[in-house]
Motif scaffolding. Structure first.
Motif, PDB file in Angstrom:
ATOM      1  N   TYR A  77      -4.989  48.054 -17.852  1.00 48.74           N
ATOM      2  CA  TYR A  77      -4.178  48.416 -17.644  1.00 48.74           C
ATOM      3  C   TYR A  77      -3.898  47.974 -16.342  1.00 48.74           C
ATOM      4  N   GLY A  84      -8.584  43.193  -6.894  1.00 41.27           N
ATOM      5  CA  GLY A  84      -9.725  42.597  -7.242  1.00 41.27           C
ATOM      6  C   GLY A  84     -11.178  43.597  -7.093  1.00 41.27           C
ATOM      7  N   GLU A  85     -12.484  42.835  -7.320  1.00 40.97           N
ATOM      8  CA  GLU A  85     -13.562  43.860  -7.148  1.00 40.97           C
ATOM      9  C   GLU A  85     -14.055  43.736  -6.258  1.00 40.97           C
ATOM     10  N   THR A 132     -13.764  50.270  -5.659  1.00 41.66           N
ATOM     11  CA  THR A 132     -14.688  49.505  -6.495  1.00 41.66           C
ATOM     12  C   THR A 132     -14.923  50.284  -7.705  1.00 41.66           C
ATOM     13  N   SER A 156     -13.902  53.833  -9.757  1.00 38.60           N
ATOM     14  CA  SER A 156     -12.798  53.979 -10.874  1.00 38.60           C
ATOM     15  C   SER A 156     -13.568  53.834 -11.651  1.00 38.60           C
ATOM     16  N   ASN A 166     -11.717  57.800  -9.272  1.00 37.06           N
ATOM     17  CA  ASN A 166     -10.223  57.708  -9.729  1.00 37.06           C
ATOM     18  C   ASN A 166     -10.227  56.988 -10.818  1.00 37.06           C
ATOM     19  N   MET A 217       1.099  52.843 -14.402  1.00 39.82           N
ATOM     20  CA  MET A 217       1.406  52.437 -13.583  1.00 39.82           C
ATOM     21  C   MET A 217       1.646  50.757 -14.157  1.00 39.82           C
ATOM     22  N   ASN A 237       0.364  43.974 -17.945  1.00 37.68           N
ATOM     23  CA  ASN A 237      -0.766  45.194 -18.565  1.00 37.68           C
ATOM     24  C   ASN A 237      -0.469  46.062 -19.446  1.00 37.68           C
TER      25      ASN A 237
HETATM   26  N1  SAM Z   1     -12.201  46.976  -9.017  1.00 42.71           N
HETATM   27  C1  SAM Z   1     -11.867  48.284  -7.563  1.00 42.71           C
HETATM   28  C2  SAM Z   1     -11.352  49.348  -8.942  1.00 42.71           C
HETATM   29  O1  SAM Z   1     -10.898  48.472  -9.676  1.00 42.71           O
HETATM   30  O2  SAM Z   1     -11.619  50.511  -7.831  1.00 42.71           O
HETATM   31  C3  SAM Z   1     -10.571  48.363  -7.076  1.00 42.71           C
HETATM   32  C4  SAM Z   1      -9.179  47.276  -7.295  1.00 42.71           C
HETATM   33  S1  SAM Z   1      -8.305  48.005  -8.045  1.00 42.71           S
HETATM   34  C5  SAM Z   1      -6.565  47.128  -8.391  1.00 42.71           C
HETATM   35  C6  SAM Z   1      -7.905  49.451  -7.146  1.00 42.71           C
HETATM   36  C7  SAM Z   1      -7.538  50.804  -8.070  1.00 42.71           C
HETATM   37  O3  SAM Z   1      -6.079  50.606  -8.914  1.00 42.71           O
HETATM   38  C8  SAM Z   1      -8.341  51.188  -8.891  1.00 42.71           C
HETATM   39  O4  SAM Z   1      -8.561  52.634  -9.152  1.00 42.71           O
HETATM   40  C9  SAM Z   1      -7.410  51.288 -10.578  1.00 42.71           C
HETATM   41  O5  SAM Z   1      -7.978  52.508 -11.490  1.00 42.71           O
HETATM   42  C10 SAM Z   1      -6.057  51.348 -10.122  1.00 42.71           C
HETATM   43  N2  SAM Z   1      -5.337  50.292 -11.158  1.00 42.71           N
HETATM   44  C11 SAM Z   1      -5.316  49.295 -11.831  1.00 42.71           C
HETATM   45  N3  SAM Z   1      -4.034  49.189 -12.457  1.00 42.71           N
HETATM   46  C12 SAM Z   1      -3.797  50.714 -12.607  1.00 42.71           C
HETATM   47  C13 SAM Z   1      -2.545  50.778 -13.697  1.00 42.71           C
HETATM   48  N4  SAM Z   1      -1.692  49.758 -13.716  1.00 42.71           N
HETATM   49  N5  SAM Z   1      -2.059  51.956 -12.752  1.00 42.71           N
HETATM   50  C14 SAM Z   1      -2.771  52.998 -12.284  1.00 42.71           C
HETATM   51  N6  SAM Z   1      -3.723  52.573 -11.446  1.00 42.71           N
HETATM   52  C15 SAM Z   1      -3.778  51.489 -10.995  1.00 42.71           C
END
Ligand code: SAM
Ligand code: SF4
Length: 362
Positions: free
Chosen positions: A61, A102-103, A132, A155, A194, A226, A231
């Motif tokens: 996603y 990113g991470e 993270t 997450s 998350n 989203m 994605n």
């Molecule tokens: N890598 C870290 C992580 O995954 O927690 C931080 C960056 S990540 C982009 C930040 C948050 O965005 C994460 O909780 C992830 O689940 C959420 N996320 C990423 N793509 C998404 C999407 N298409 N819709 C909703 N949440 C999204």
């Protein structure tokens, strides 16, 4: 740390009559924080800083399977640049900073960044958080805690190992669970999970996550899926938060609604008697743009005033061209004043150009 020519003066002016403790409690009125107040009166006191475009997972996603073109290393913000920008925003009333990517844990200077941010707590910063995936967190957690990290969002989209590997295109499920356990043991102010919910993929996991909160002092937040570049978002895969509430109440009985903070993106609930909480981030079906207090800085140094807006201004370039703090604030203020009242709605967003989520940071 790199310090803007006039930043010290601004800080002296803002905090001259305040002891550090008093500065922490400082509340800015819009007239006192003009650069971070938009034309709708929204004050922005929450800054999300992306530390990297790299990641050790490949969530479906968030990014396309083939990856994303990465910014050359010398175009990413350095430790000093991140801390200087953070200090500038704190001088203008930012009280909460979250590191993302990113991470963020793949960045070698993560502890230095958190230690540097921790020093800003004497200048008004109240909370440092990180989002993270938890894969490489366990060995770093104690040091992050000691450095001043206050809250952790980890997450995790499923409690099923096989599904984890499908959704993230990588292994590491046990590492994430271990990180969550260690985080709660260490006593962080807040540990949140998350979980992005996708129909037909992991929506059957929602009830398992709610059960998980019975004995675990975490908040599990279900996030509506989203649309971002690459994605393959599809409306049918979105599960509206109301549907989730109904499903959960059918199984667990009536949920207790908790009080949400004014700028909270989460609608918080609890199963009566459970240790943990649950929450819903309904960005798509019930947006919270009216109370948005968030600004973002991408890993390559652009300010982004809306997650879904494509307007960006490179603060990195201004820093490297020697702009003064006053000039930077001028351009930051101009960007903030261009912030729209609300995002365009999901169908429109799906067809608009934006970065992939991994290059924004959530
Ligand atoms: N890598 C870290 C992580 O995954 O927690 C931080 C960056 S990540 C982009 C930040 C948050 O965005 C994460 O909780 C992830 O689940 C959420 N996320 C990423 N793509 C998404 C999407 N298409 N819709 C909703 N949440 C999204
Ligand atoms: Fe990496 Fe986080 Fe995106 Fe997953 S959601 S690919 S962990 S940045």
């Amino acid at each position: 740390m790199f310090v803007f020519p006039r930043l010290r003066t601004v800080q002296r002016r803002l905090f001259s009559s305040l002891q550090p403790e008093a500065a922490v409690a400082q509340q800015y009125r819009p007239s006192e924080a003009p650069y971070l107040t938009d034309t709708f009166g929204r004050q922005h006191n929450y800054l999300r800083i992306s530390l990297t475009e790299r990641c050790n997972l490949r969530c479906t996603y968030c990014m396309p399977e083939e990856g994303v073109p990465l910014t050359p290393h010398d175009k990413l913000l350095t430790t000093d640049e991140i801390l200087s920008l953070a200090r500038l925003f704190v001088s203008q009333g930012v009280t909460k900073i979250r590191l993302t990517g990113g991470e963020p844990t793949v960045r070698p200077d993560l502890i230095d960044i958190i230690s540097g941010l921790n020093e800003l707590k004497a200048e008004g910063l109240q909370s440092i958080g990180i989002t993270t995936n938890g894969i490489a967190l366990k060995r770093k957690l104690q040091a992050l805690h000691t450095a001043g990290l206050d809250s952790l969002n980890i997450s995790l989209d499923t409690l099923d190992r096989h599904m984890f590997e499908i959704m993230t295109r990588r292994r590491g499920f046990d590492n994430v669970l271990a990180s969550i356990r260690q985080a709660t043991d260490l006593g962080f102010n807040s540990v949140k999970i998350n979980s992005v919910v996708m129909r037909g993929t992991n929506d059957d996991q929602v009830l398992n996550f709610v059960a998980f909160t019975q004995d675990s002092p975490v908040t599990v937040r279900f996030i509506e899926y989203m649309p971002f570049d690459g994605n393959r978002w599809n409306k049918d895969k979105l599960v509206p938060y109301r549907e989730l509430v109904d499903r959960i109440e059918t199984r667990f009985g009536r949920l207790t609604k908790l009080v949400d903070d004014p700028n909270d993106t989460t609608k918080a609930y609890k199963v009566p008697g459970y240790q943990g909480k649950i929450g819903f981030i309904s960005s798509m079906t019930n947006h919270f743009c009216g109370t948005c207090n968030r600004l973002r800085i991408t890993a390559d140094g652009s300010i982004k005033v809306c997650l879904f807006g494509s307007t960006e201004v490179s603060l990195r370039d201004m820093l490297r061209q020697g702009y003064s703090e006053g000039e930077l604030l001028h351009y930051i203020g101009a960007a903030v004043r261009k912030k729209k009242k609300q995002h365009a709605g999901m169908s429109e967003l799906a067809s608009r150009k934006n970065r992939p989520m991994i290059l924004i940071g959530g």
